[in-house]
Design an enzyme around this catalytic site. Structure first.
Site, PDB file in Angstrom:
ATOM      1  CB  CYS A 161       8.471   1.796  -1.163  1.00 13.21           C
ATOM      2  SG  CYS A 161       9.071   0.097  -1.176  1.00 13.21           S
TER       3      CYS A 161
ATOM      4  CB  SER B  50       1.718  -2.869  -2.497  1.00 17.73           C
ATOM      5  OG  SER B  50       2.587  -1.756  -2.510  1.00 17.73           O
TER       6      SER B  50
ATOM      7  CB  CYS C 233      12.874  -0.093   3.876  1.00 15.72           C
ATOM      8  SG  CYS C 233      12.196  -0.842   2.386  1.00 15.72           S
TER       9      CYS C 233
ATOM     10  CG  ASP D  56       5.389  -5.567   2.666  1.00 11.04           C
ATOM     11  OD1 ASP D  56       6.051  -5.952   3.635  1.00 11.04           O
ATOM     12  OD2 ASP D  56       4.213  -5.211   2.749  1.00 11.04           O
TER      13      ASP D  56
END
Length: 591
Positions: free
Chosen positions: A225, A501, A80, A112
């Protein structure tokens, strides 16, 4: 902000102080761009400070210019934020070209996606507070004249935004960009695809080799993501709220355009500094409404509720959890983005970017187009510059939406007196009633799901995973994706005081407040109790009388704290409920 859009006018009445209550030490008229750094760097008494900085390579000329803090969240533990070191170089080049001196510093970030389903996941939301605290500390300590925050993964952008709000020096955020989608059998796949494949593999519906094949291609390089999950949602939020320049977030992390975006951002921070435009001038209630509309229109992450509530509290804006439902009801879902839609975030960039979503909402009169952005343009002017790719079908018009109302829904009822959050894409059933399957941790729930103990019609209850109970309110993507992978996504519901999420889909209710750890009604639920989700009427209830609920809670004892020392214990002691943004604050009566 009283109409300041590049006019040179001092915004918000802050020209006389540096944001920390100190005078700017400048005898000339107007705003001094070195409003903070003169205090720490000017005069014979500051020779020690200058000597230290010369030891790092700065010259007298460097130290005579405005000092711009570059708050970087680069880290090597995830894709990320992996490109942020390179991006920072171009930002610093832009600062220097525009007459400033950049000083880069780093802070933490937690992935995460990497920590999901482990004890490490509990640190993720806590990291938002640590990021905000650490950037605030460095900014106050080193008295930067302005700050740019470079963020990407989920908690970095809200943490940086909270720090900017506290420091209230000229500043804005720059997003590192989305990851590109991977491809498997000709279809786009993202990290969510991996978690769903895990569930399918556990259910015997996918081979180990197929799971490995998806794992190998889902994350092809640097970037956050790849759907409208939390990172990309918060990047859109920051453009809609006015803390990021419109059009800077959409370009993927590996896109060559990012270098130029970084350089121009470095130049822009100097312009913002000379105009003395500060975060608190930007972060009005109307700006928060615009941001919520952006989340609703794009099917964005439920985590945006936590983060926007937290940011509102930093600037004293009155915002409640109920406001999200009001704005979502009037905002159509127009972006066909994962997890509920077909496209990855990189496809939004190809279609016309975040600005195209903004443009659609401006045209429909669903946002306030008059609000300021960092460039000096209004929100409407910035949105008008977006160029739609002919034939794209990622972003619909507001008159032909995917769904008439947005994805964020706030539920209340005897299980969630202070509220709970669910994301609805339009194809889900709107009513579910079934027996509670009760688990006192995410881990025990995961084991039960993996062991195929959950059946059609069940309502999985995961409690003691809230802000205090977890502590840290860990995400449940491992559980929710496994349920979907097992084919139960259309027949099972899940209720938790934890969170989800941005990649989660299905009837998954999170942020239940008050949480079980503090004696919320979720603590009274027993195996087999009937729980009902009534989405249309915004209700979440357990079929128990008020008297029975009170009696059960009267016999209830809070479980012992899971951590008694260290950062997680401190967080649990100071954190508020999810309905208030899960922010840390001093104990009542301590100030």
């Amino acid at each position: 902000m009283d109409g300041t859009t590049g006019t040179g006018k001092t915004a918000g009445g802050n020209g006389a102080t540096n944001g920390h209550g100190q005078g700017n030490g400048h005898d000339g008229g107007g705003f001094d761009p070195r409003h903070n750094s003169r205090t720490i760097l000017e005069g014979n008494s500051r020779a020690g400070a200058r000597a230290m900085l010369k030891g790092t390579g700065y010259t007298d000329e460097d130290l005579s210019k405005p000092i711009i803090g570059i708050a970087n969240t680069w880290i090597e533990t995830m894709p990320c934020n992996l490109n942020l070191r390179r991006l920072a170089k171009h930002v610093k080049d832009g600062v220097r070209a525009a007459g400033g001196t950049p000083m880069e510093f780093n802070t933490v970030a937690i992935s995460d996606g990497v920590t999901m389903g482990t004890e490490g996941m509990k640190t993720s939301l806590v990291s938002r507070e640590v990021i905000a605290d650490s950037v605030e500390l460095v900014g106050r300590g080193h008295m930067f004249d302005a700050v740019i925050g470079l963020g990407a993964c989920d908690k970095t952008l809200p943490g940086l935004a909270m720090a900017l709000a506290r420091l209230n020096v000229p500043g804005f955020l720059l997003y590192g960009g989305t990851i590109m989608p991977g491809y498997h059998n000709g279809k786009e796949v993202t990290i969510r695809s991996v978690y769903e494949a895990i569930g399918a593999n556990e259910a015997g519906k996918m081979s180990d080799a197929e799971l490995k094949a998806i794992e190998d291609v889902a994350c092809p390089g640097a970037g956050a993501c790849g759907g409208q999950y939390t990172a990309n949602t918060m990047a859109m939020v920051m453009e809609f709220i006015g803390l990021s320049p419109m059009g800077t977030a959409s370009a993927p992390a590996i896109d060559p355009r990012k270098d130029e975006i970084g350089r121009r951002a470095g130049e822009l921070i100097m312009d913002l500094l000379h105009r003395n435009v500060r975060p608190r001038d930007i972060l009005t209630r109307a700006a928060f409404d615009n941001a919520i509309a952006g989340v609703a229109a794009s099917g964005g992450s439920t985590n945006s509720v936590l983060h926007l509530l937290a940011l509102a509290r930093e600037v004293g804006v009155e915002l409640t959890i109920d406001d999200f439902d009001v704005i979502s009801r009037r905002t159509p879902l127009i972006a066909d983005l994962m997890p509920g839609g077909r496209y990855a975030a990189a496809d939004l960039d190809t279609a016309g970017g975040t600005g195209l979503v903004a443009q659609r909402l401006v045209t429909a009169g669903l946002v306030d187009a008059s609000l300021p952005t960092p460039t000096g343009q209004t929100f409407g002017e910035a949105a008008a510059t977006a160029v739609e790719t002919p034939g794209q079908d990622v972003v619909r018009s507001a008159s032909d939406p995917i769904k008439e109302s947005g994805g964020l829904v706030i539920l209340k009822g005897n299980l969630a007196p202070e509220g709970a959050v669910i994301k609805i894409f339009g194809y889900e059933r709107l009513h579910h009633s079934g027996p509670a399957r009760v688990f006192d941790s995410e881990h025990t729930a995961s084991l039960a799901v993996a062991d195929r103990q959950i059946k059609d019609g069940d309502v999985v209850v995961i409690r003691y995973e809230g802000p205090k109970g977890g502590p840290g309110m860990q995400e449940m993507l491992g559980v929710t994706a496994a349920l979907i992978g097992q084919g139960l996504g259309g027949s099972v519901a899940l209720v938790t005081d934890g969170r989800f999420s941005g990649a989660t889909k299905g009837l998954m209710v999170g942020h239940v407040a008050p949480e079980a750890q503090v004696g919320g009604p979720l603590a009274a639920v027993r195996e087999g109790d009937t729980i009902t989700l009534d989405i249309e009427n915004r209700r979440l209830d357990v079929e128990l009388s008020d008297d029975e609920l009170r009696a059960r809670l009267g016999d209830w004892t809070a479980p012992p704290a899971r951590y008694t020392s260290g950062v997680l214990a401190k967080y649990a002691a100071l954190v508020s409920q999810a309905s208030e943004g899960a922010v840390t604050r001093p104990p009542e009566g301590s100030l």
